[in-house]
Design a protein around this motif. Sequence first.
Motif, short mmCIF file in Angstrom:
data_model
loop_
_atom_site.label_atom_id
_atom_site.label_comp_id
_atom_site.label_asym_id
_atom_site.label_seq_id
_atom_site.Cartn_x
_atom_site.Cartn_y
_atom_site.Cartn_z
N CYS A 61 46.67 28.35 34.72
CA CYS A 61 48.01 27.78 34.95
C CYS A 61 48.27 27.53 36.44
O CYS A 61 49.35 27.03 36.79
CB CYS A 61 49.09 28.72 34.41
N GLY A 62 47.34 27.92 37.29
CA GLY A 62 47.55 27.79 38.72
C GLY A 62 48.52 28.80 39.29
O GLY A 62 49.17 28.56 40.31
N ILE A 63 48.63 29.96 38.64
CA ILE A 63 49.56 31.01 39.06
C ILE A 63 48.78 32.24 39.48
O ILE A 63 47.98 32.77 38.72
CB ILE A 63 50.53 31.37 37.91
N ALA A 64 49.01 32.68 40.71
CA ALA A 64 48.35 33.89 41.20
C ALA A 64 48.89 35.11 40.48
O ALA A 64 50.09 35.23 40.22
CB ALA A 64 48.57 34.03 42.70
N LEU A 65 48.00 36.04 40.14
CA LEU A 65 48.38 37.28 39.47
C LEU A 65 47.72 38.44 40.20
O LEU A 65 46.51 38.44 40.41
CB LEU A 65 47.93 37.26 38.01
N SER A 66 48.52 39.43 40.59
CA SER A 66 48.01 40.57 41.36
C SER A 66 48.30 41.87 40.63
O SER A 66 49.41 42.07 40.12
CB SER A 66 48.68 40.63 42.74
N VAL A 67 47.31 42.75 40.61
CA VAL A 67 47.50 44.12 40.12
C VAL A 67 48.10 44.94 41.25
O VAL A 67 47.58 44.95 42.36
CB VAL A 67 46.16 44.73 39.67
N ILE A 68 49.22 45.63 40.97
CA ILE A 68 49.88 46.41 42.02
C ILE A 68 49.95 47.90 41.70
O ILE A 68 50.29 48.70 42.57
CB ILE A 68 51.28 45.89 42.32
N GLY A 69 49.68 48.30 40.45
CA GLY A 69 49.81 49.72 40.13
C GLY A 69 49.60 49.99 38.66
O GLY A 69 48.97 49.20 37.95
N GLN A 70 50.15 51.11 38.22
CA GLN A 70 49.92 51.55 36.85
C GLN A 70 51.15 52.29 36.32
O GLN A 70 51.88 52.94 37.07
CB GLN A 70 48.71 52.48 36.79
N VAL A 71 51.37 52.16 35.02
CA VAL A 71 52.41 52.92 34.34
C VAL A 71 51.89 54.34 34.10
O VAL A 71 50.74 54.52 33.68
CB VAL A 71 52.80 52.26 33.01
N VAL A 72 52.74 55.34 34.38
CA VAL A 72 52.33 56.73 34.23
C VAL A 72 53.39 57.49 33.43
O VAL A 72 54.55 57.05 33.32
CB VAL A 72 52.14 57.42 35.61
#
Length: 329
Positions: free
Chosen positions: A293-304
């Motif tokens: 889709c031309g959209i940047a996606l970044s991992v920033i963390g985790q659910v705990v």
Amino acid sequence: MASAPRPSEDALIARFFAPLAAAGGLGLKDDAACISPRPGHDLVVTTDALVETVHFLPGDPPDSVARKALGVNVSDLAAKGAEPVGFLLALALPEDWTESWLAAFAAGLGEAAGDFGCPLLGGDTVKAKGALTLSVTALGEVPAGRMVPRTAAKAGDILCVTGTIGDGALGLDLRGDPAWAAALDAGERDFLAARYLHPQPRHRLAAALRENARASMDVSDGLAGDLAKMMRASGVSATVDLDRVPLSPAAARAVRAEPGLIDRIVTGGDDYEILCAVPEKKLDRLRLEAEGCGIALSVIGQVVPGHGAPVFRTAAGERRYDVGSFSHF
């Protein structure tokens, strides 16, 4: 010489808004719209009000005001995995409104409606004694039972955001001529200003969110605060690697000039990006579809597990934001 009489409400609607209406709006000649969701789909409805001096400033271009009014609502639909169907507009014009302002507003609204695939269905236009106020109610649809809630994040899910964070807040702050602005070139300042004025809803990602995200919401009131809302609603908490929060080159340069701006970036509003919790096994698929889709996606963390405020970790230690988002009250 006497001034020309103002056009009637019906004349305003016929001139400026009827050309924007979808078929379900019935040419804006009736008191209501008439639409039906596609078979096997649910309607998703969201509304946001914008008030001059609160959500936009006097003197902001009218086409930008229109684009923002619709964009913030389409952003909410996108976060729910919903495809836009159309919108209703309630517009309260101040006593000093002009036809040229309204023409530019309608032109911007029509352009935004076309870009977002979200046509006008109807609404109301009135005269107000106070500030310019407008409210958009947007309708979308999802396959039955498939709306992505903010309440379903689970411990172990991966937290992702689209785009970059903090640009809108910095774009607003630029209007006060802060010291850090001197470190930016003209193109970077223009970029931040545009990010505040012109939200970019991630509606093209809606289908991918339905297929891959467990919980989702748009980042409108600040990443820290909106993350805390989603975690509270889901009965969990989160850890975030602050260094992985994606920054635009302009925002990154501003932070290098004034490191304390990172707190403004994390808590400021007007991002209109998507924050989502994704099962680890679905992360690669979501990344691939976002890229398509031309959209940047970044991992920033985790659910705990837990019920405390999300923790933002840096090399220097941990941060928690007690007031992490904008509030009217």
